[in-house]
Design a protein around this motif. Structure first.
Motif, PDB file in Angstrom:
ATOM      1  N   GLN A 294      -1.329  18.234   0.907  1.00 56.14           N
ATOM      2  CA  GLN A 294      -2.428  17.590   1.902  1.00 56.14           C
ATOM      3  C   GLN A 294      -3.215  16.950   1.130  1.00 56.14           C
ATOM      4  N   HIS A 295      -3.959  17.394  -0.176  1.00 57.23           N
ATOM      5  CA  HIS A 295      -4.921  16.913  -0.925  1.00 57.23           C
ATOM      6  C   HIS A 295      -4.503  15.742  -2.019  1.00 57.23           C
ATOM      7  N   ILE A 296      -3.358  15.288  -1.710  1.00 62.88           N
ATOM      8  CA  ILE A 296      -2.840  14.413  -2.536  1.00 62.88           C
ATOM      9  C   ILE A 296      -3.166  12.994  -1.664  1.00 62.88           C
ATOM     10  N   PRO A 297      -3.841  11.739  -2.332  1.00 60.20           N
ATOM     11  CA  PRO A 297      -4.025  10.677  -1.428  1.00 60.20           C
ATOM     12  C   PRO A 297      -2.907   9.842  -1.142  1.00 60.20           C
TER      13      PRO A 297
ATOM     14  N   ASN B  81       1.067  -1.076   0.037  1.00 60.93           N
ATOM     15  CA  ASN B  81       0.041  -0.099   0.105  1.00 60.93           C
ATOM     16  C   ASN B  81       0.980   1.213   0.043  1.00 60.93           C
ATOM     17  N   VAL B  82       1.349   1.644  -1.260  1.00 52.31           N
ATOM     18  CA  VAL B  82       2.105   2.840  -1.242  1.00 52.31           C
ATOM     19  C   VAL B  82       1.211   4.030  -1.724  1.00 52.31           C
ATOM     20  N   LYS B  83       1.343   5.015  -0.848  1.00 50.89           N
ATOM     21  CA  LYS B  83       0.354   6.265  -1.203  1.00 50.89           C
ATOM     22  C   LYS B  83       0.770   7.181  -2.335  1.00 50.89           C
ATOM     23  N   LEU B  84       0.177   7.597  -3.040  1.00 49.18           N
ATOM     24  CA  LEU B  84       0.550   8.479  -4.144  1.00 49.18           C
ATOM     25  C   LEU B  84       1.476   9.766  -3.465  1.00 49.18           C
ATOM     26  N   ARG B  85       1.089  10.246  -2.340  1.00 51.47           N
ATOM     27  CA  ARG B  85       1.818  11.146  -1.602  1.00 51.47           C
ATOM     28  C   ARG B  85       3.248  10.863  -1.414  1.00 51.47           C
ATOM     29  N   HIS B  86       3.647   9.624  -0.959  1.00 53.37           N
ATOM     30  CA  HIS B  86       4.943   9.173  -0.779  1.00 53.37           C
ATOM     31  C   HIS B  86       5.482   9.092  -1.990  1.00 53.37           C
TER      32      HIS B  86
ATOM     33  N   LYS C 213       6.485  12.939  -2.805  1.00 52.89           N
ATOM     34  CA  LYS C 213       7.550  13.353  -2.076  1.00 52.89           C
ATOM     35  C   LYS C 213       8.813  12.817  -2.582  1.00 52.89           C
TER      36      LYS C 213
END
Length: 119
Positions: free
Chosen positions: A116-119, A2-7, A10
């Protein structure tokens, strides 16, 4: 996994900062200038002394990739090392900021950013 798009985003920004650091080293620009001027774009936060709208405008103008990318282009085309050095420091600052989660600001609050709005 489960890799979040935000990571991922970044990590991309951290890659930009690292790439700028490598080019800074490659062109043998003075390390003292990097240390002295790396936080210079944060001076734009003084706009928040006026109000949130002005603060966000100033901050976002100095933390957008547009101006330093254009400056880097001018530096490369004109072989102007000072422009390239300033642009690399500026781009590195933005990359580090975004990698740490500091994004472009909304006018309602200093802590309300686009990241903050990036999942």
């Amino acid at each position: 996994m489960n890799v979040k798009l935000r990571h991922i985003i970044k990590l991309e920004y951290a890659s930009i900062a690292l790439l700028c650091l490598l080019f800074y080293w490659y062109y043998q620009f003075p390390w003292l200038y990097l240390i002295l001027f790396l936080l210079t774009p944060d001076i734009s936060m003084v706009g928040y002394l006026i109000n949130g709208k002005v603060g966000a405008l100033f901050y976002n103008m100095s933390h957008s990739f547009i101006c330093p990318a254009f400056l880097l282009f001018i530096g490369i085309v004109c072989t102007e090392n000072v422009c390239m050095m300033i642009a690399l420091i500026w781009l590195m600052h933005i990359g580090v900021d975004r990698a740490l989660g500091y994004g472009l600001k909304y006018k309602d609050a200093f802590t309300h950013t686009h990241i903050q709005h990036i999942p």
